[in-house]
Design an enzyme around this catalytic site. Structure first.
Site, PDB file in Angstrom:
ATOM      1  N   SER A 149     -70.959  66.568  15.868  1.00  0.00           N
ATOM      2  CA  SER A 149     -71.993  67.713  15.787  1.00  0.00           C
ATOM      3  C   SER A 149     -72.150  67.298  14.196  1.00  0.00           C
ATOM      4  CB  SER A 149     -71.376  68.843  16.392  1.00  0.00           C
ATOM      5  OG  SER A 149     -69.714  68.708  15.741  1.00  0.00           O
TER       6      SER A 149
ATOM      7  N   HIS B 173     -65.605  65.872  22.800  1.00  0.00           N
ATOM      8  CA  HIS B 173     -65.594  66.426  21.760  1.00  0.00           C
ATOM      9  C   HIS B 173     -65.568  68.260  21.057  1.00  0.00           C
ATOM     10  CE1 HIS B 173     -66.580  67.926  17.542  1.00  0.00           C
ATOM     11  NE2 HIS B 173     -67.915  67.600  17.410  1.00  0.00           N
TER      12      HIS B 173
ATOM     13  N   HIS C 251     -57.504  60.819  18.944  1.00  0.00           N
ATOM     14  CA  HIS C 251     -59.183  61.166  17.921  1.00  0.00           C
ATOM     15  C   HIS C 251     -59.349  59.583  17.354  1.00  0.00           C
ATOM     16  CE1 HIS C 251     -60.539  62.809  14.117  1.00  0.00           C
ATOM     17  NE2 HIS C 251     -60.329  63.979  14.720  1.00  0.00           N
TER      18      HIS C 251
ATOM     19  N   ARG D  33     -54.246  70.732  13.035  1.00  0.00           N
ATOM     20  CA  ARG D  33     -54.308  71.845  13.153  1.00  0.00           C
ATOM     21  C   ARG D  33     -53.933  72.455  14.452  1.00  0.00           C
ATOM     22  NH1 ARG D  33     -60.320  69.755  13.708  1.00  0.00           N
ATOM     23  NH2 ARG D  33     -59.211  68.351  15.056  1.00  0.00           N
TER      24      ARG D  33
ATOM     25  N   ASP E 122     -57.798  70.553  19.877  1.00  0.00           N
ATOM     26  CA  ASP E 122     -58.338  71.375  21.188  1.00  0.00           C
ATOM     27  C   ASP E 122     -56.844  70.927  22.509  1.00  0.00           C
ATOM     28  OD1 ASP E 122     -60.524  71.289  21.012  1.00  0.00           O
ATOM     29  OD2 ASP E 122     -61.103  69.178  20.874  1.00  0.00           O
TER      30      ASP E 122
HETATM   31  N1  HAX Z   1     -56.315  59.753  27.451  1.00  0.00           N
HETATM   32  C1  HAX Z   1     -56.328  58.478  27.913  1.00  0.00           C
HETATM   33  N2  HAX Z   1     -57.033  57.449  27.143  1.00  0.00           N
HETATM   34  C2  HAX Z   1     -57.293  57.665  26.241  1.00  0.00           C
HETATM   35  C3  HAX Z   1     -57.247  58.602  25.329  1.00  0.00           C
HETATM   36  C4  HAX Z   1     -56.738  59.772  26.288  1.00  0.00           C
HETATM   37  N3  HAX Z   1     -56.761  61.355  25.330  1.00  0.00           N
HETATM   38  N4  HAX Z   1     -57.429  58.793  24.072  1.00  0.00           N
HETATM   39  C5  HAX Z   1     -58.220  57.842  24.270  1.00  0.00           C
HETATM   40  N5  HAX Z   1     -58.330  57.264  25.439  1.00  0.00           N
HETATM   41  C6  HAX Z   1     -59.051  56.017  25.462  1.00  0.00           C
HETATM   42  C7  HAX Z   1     -60.161  55.874  25.880  1.00  0.00           C
HETATM   43  O1  HAX Z   1     -60.592  56.408  26.687  1.00  0.00           O
HETATM   44  C8  HAX Z   1     -60.255  54.019  24.697  1.00  0.00           C
HETATM   45  O2  HAX Z   1     -60.446  53.773  26.047  1.00  0.00           O
HETATM   46  P1  HAX Z   1     -61.918  52.411  26.965  1.00  0.00           P
HETATM   47  O3  HAX Z   1     -61.450  51.809  26.322  1.00  0.00           O
HETATM   48  O4  HAX Z   1     -61.449  52.089  28.427  1.00  0.00           O
HETATM   49  O5  HAX Z   1     -62.699  52.843  26.666  1.00  0.00           O
HETATM   50  C9  HAX Z   1     -59.271  53.889  24.800  1.00  0.00           C
HETATM   51  O6  HAX Z   1     -58.282  54.457  25.016  1.00  0.00           O
HETATM   52  C10 HAX Z   1     -59.639  53.646  23.444  1.00  0.00           C
HETATM   53  O7  HAX Z   1     -60.098  55.250  22.726  1.00  0.00           O
HETATM   54  P2  HAX Z   1     -59.331  55.529  20.729  1.00  0.00           P
HETATM   55  O8  HAX Z   1     -60.168  53.932  19.693  1.00  0.00           O
HETATM   56  O9  HAX Z   1     -58.384  55.614  21.184  1.00  0.00           O
HETATM   57  O10 HAX Z   1     -60.020  56.630  20.778  1.00  0.00           O
HETATM   58  P3  HAX Z   1     -61.874  57.063  20.702  1.00  0.00           P
HETATM   59  O11 HAX Z   1     -62.659  56.447  19.075  1.00  0.00           O
HETATM   60  O12 HAX Z   1     -62.782  55.500  21.297  1.00  0.00           O
HETATM   61  O13 HAX Z   1     -61.666  58.069  21.316  1.00  0.00           O
HETATM   62  C11 HAX Z   1     -61.702  60.726  21.077  1.00  0.00           C
HETATM   63  C12 HAX Z   1     -61.886  59.859  20.743  1.00  0.00           C
HETATM   64  C13 HAX Z   1     -60.550  61.913  20.741  1.00  0.00           C
HETATM   65  C14 HAX Z   1     -62.994  60.578  22.184  1.00  0.00           C
HETATM   66  C15 HAX Z   1     -60.558  60.197  22.528  1.00  0.00           C
HETATM   67  O14 HAX Z   1     -58.931  60.017  22.202  1.00  0.00           O
HETATM   68  C16 HAX Z   1     -60.868  61.104  23.935  1.00  0.00           C
HETATM   69  O15 HAX Z   1     -61.227  60.634  24.708  1.00  0.00           O
HETATM   70  N6  HAX Z   1     -59.788  62.022  24.095  1.00  0.00           N
HETATM   71  C17 HAX Z   1     -59.169  63.429  25.075  1.00  0.00           C
HETATM   72  C18 HAX Z   1     -60.691  63.902  24.723  1.00  0.00           C
HETATM   73  C19 HAX Z   1     -60.298  64.442  23.554  1.00  0.00           C
HETATM   74  O16 HAX Z   1     -59.455  65.794  23.103  1.00  0.00           O
HETATM   75  N7  HAX Z   1     -61.450  65.071  22.857  1.00  0.00           N
HETATM   76  C20 HAX Z   1     -61.200  65.493  21.281  1.00  0.00           C
HETATM   77  C21 HAX Z   1     -61.095  64.703  19.889  1.00  0.00           C
HETATM   78  C22 HAX Z   1     -61.134  65.901  19.076  1.00  0.00           C
HETATM   79  C23 HAX Z   1     -62.173  66.882  18.879  1.00  0.00           C
HETATM   80  O17 HAX Z   1     -63.624  66.139  18.258  1.00  0.00           O
HETATM   81  N8  HAX Z   1     -62.720  67.591  19.111  1.00  0.00           N
HETATM   82  O18 HAX Z   1     -64.294  68.306  19.126  1.00  0.00           O
END
Ligand code: HAX
Length: 436
Positions: free
Chosen positions: A241, A271, A317, A326, A372
């Site tokens: 964002s 996000h 994250h 947080r 979150d």
């Molecule tokens: N559950 C399961 N698998 C997860 C995971 C979780 N909570 N977090 C990461 N992974 C997986 C990813 O999907 C990725 O899988 P692939 O290789 O198959 O694509 C792998 O682990 C590596 O990911 P990463 O490098 O650790 O994490 P990213 O930087 O790609 O993504 C995210 C970060 C926050 C998007 C991710 O951890 C996620 O999807 N979390 C769940 C959703 C979430 O909580 N989002 C909010 C984040 C905070 C925020 O920005 N709030 O606005």
């Protein structure tokens, strides 16, 4: 104007600092881009500079160098409250120094004067289909205010580049001031009886939101609003964002265009929508087990979620590698006020088990909870049951950090962002050239 005068002094200093760095070190290498970076969303590359906030992988977010713990202690508080005034937070994000209580209250006073929404915004929101997601309404309402942009008005009249930040500050103050009223209007139109409550001339910015949704009788909820908005105020400038706003603004689109676009990014499940998804996931667990599951039932459920190819919402994250401070701040709030709530107990169980399971699962680089994982639970407990609204609340807080960044982007003449894109053929040829 007083805020503009304070800011001007800081801007002069920072312009000189950047000029010095660029003159002396323009060709200095500070990192390398590898092929992996191109295919992993540019993670891990230091590609943006902003002093407003910084996410430390180990210690979490720092606003202007202050950790969450420090901020909750040091920022001026509302009357009879343990929580910071949003006006003080905004002063800190913009100016870069802790405000006095008078300065925090002066920002609040400035906001109160301009916090009312023009009538047509509510008319537009009412005209939208009833099943419109509140984030769509939020983005549209911000966009609807664009016709009032001081930046666009002055730009069209020949404003010079060094002065772009001045109307950007005005637009930012205007948008942030109106954000609680936008959110409350969406809430009242979508879930309540359509009646709107104009902002109060006595409450602080965060409490005013509670007032406008008719929840100011609940002192815990007001405290939660103050905490929630403070914790969501910023998170570096590279997140979807904030970066969206920065990118759009780099084309000299004003604050309203930029922030509306930012909210569209915040609406995504990876996000800001993670707070909605996390609450839904927790409620599903309670529904499935009838009450809090045992730890082994919980572990089974987590694996079931992962084996379906889903993420565990609220965990992981892109930058952080530890429990998000947080999350911890909200956990402490929950332990103090709602420790006996089943949903809150479930958050604690999930926190005990998910990190271990995610480590065993072996994919997520960070198995720890983010903001979150708990924010929706506190809202739900306080009676805010409409969980598709939670991302709007996230956006209300985040408007402070995003707009502070935009003021600084214009103050420091951040250029049009325009990374070069290449084709796969070009990439393969370049790799071949380098390795031959
Ligand atoms: N559950 C399961 N698998 C997860 C995971 C979780 N909570 N977090 C990461 N992974 C997986 C990813 O999907 C990725 O899988 P692939 O290789 O198959 O694509 C792998 O682990 C590596 O990911 P990463 O490098 O650790 O994490 P990213 O930087 O790609 O993504 C995210 C970060 C926050 C998007 C991710 O951890 C996620 O999807 N979390 C769940 C959703 C979430 O909580 N989002 C909010 C984040 C905070 C925020 O920005 N709030 O606005």
């Amino acid at each position: 104007m007083w805020l503009q005068d304070k800011l001007e002094k800081k801007i002069v200093e920072q312009r000189a600092r950047i000029k010095g760095i660029v003159e002396q070190y323009s060709d200095q290498k500070i990192g390398d881009i590898t092929v992996k970076h191109l295919f992993s969303g540019l993670r891990g590359n230091d590609l943006m500079v902003s002093d407003v906030s910084y996410v430390d992988p180990e210690d979490g977010i720092h606003y202007r160098g202050f950790s969450i713990d420090e901020l909750l202690k040091l920022l001026p508080k509302a009357d009879d409250s343990e929580m910071p005034l949003a006006g003080g937070m905004y002063y800190l994000l913009l100016i870069g120094e802790l405000p006095t209580r008078e300065e925090a209250l002066a920002v609040e006073e400035d906001w109160r004067r301009i916090g009312d929404l023009p009538y047509y915004v509510a008319d537009m929101l009412r005209a939208m289909p009833k099943d419109t997601h509140p984030m769509t309404m939020f983005s549209q309402a911000i966009l609807a205010l664009q016709s009032r942009s001081e930046f666009t008005l002055h730009y069209n009249n020949g404003l010079k580049r060094p002065d772009y930040w001045r109307p950007t500050l005005k637009d930012s103050m205007s948008l942030v001031a109106k954000t609680p009223a936008i959110a409350a209007s969406i809430y009242n139109i979508k879930y309540q009886n359509n009646d709107l409550i104009p902002p109060s001339q006595t409450y602080d910015w965060s409490a005013n939101f509670a007032y406008m949704i008719n929840k100011d009788w609940d002192k815990h909820y007001i405290e939660l609003c103050r905490l929630f908005f403070a914790l969501h105020a910023d998170q570096g400038t590279g997140n979807v964002s904030a970066h969206t706003a920065w990118l759009v603004n780099s084309a000299l689109s004003d604050v309203f265009y930029s922030c509306s676009a930012a909210m569209n990014g915040l609406a995504g499940p990876l996000h800001g929508r993670a707070n909605q998804d996390c609450l839904e996931w927790l409620l599903d667990i309670l529904r499935e087990f009838g009450s809090c599951p045992t730890e082994s039932e919980m572990e089974g459920y987590i694996w079931k979620t992962l084996n379906r190819g889903k993420v565990i919402p609220g965990y992981g994250h892109a930058v952080l590698r530890k429990t998000d401070p947080r999350f911890t701040a909200q956990l402490e709030f929950g332990r103090k006020y709602i420790g006996d709530d089943d949903l809150f107990k479930l958050v604690e169980i999930v926190y005990r088990i998910v990190p271990r399971v995610l480590k065993e699962h072996g994919k997520a680089k960070n198995p720890w909870p983010n903001v979150d994982a708990i924010s929706g639970t506190l809202q739900y407990h306080c009676g805010m049951r409409e969980y598709d609204f939670y991302t709007v609340l996230f956006g209300v807080g985040r408007m402070m950090g995003i707009t502070a960044n935009l003021v600084w982007a214009r103050a420091l003449s951040a250029p049009l962002e325009r990374p070069q894109s290449i084709t796969l053929d070009i990439l393969e040829k370049r790799i071949a050239d380098v390795i031959s």
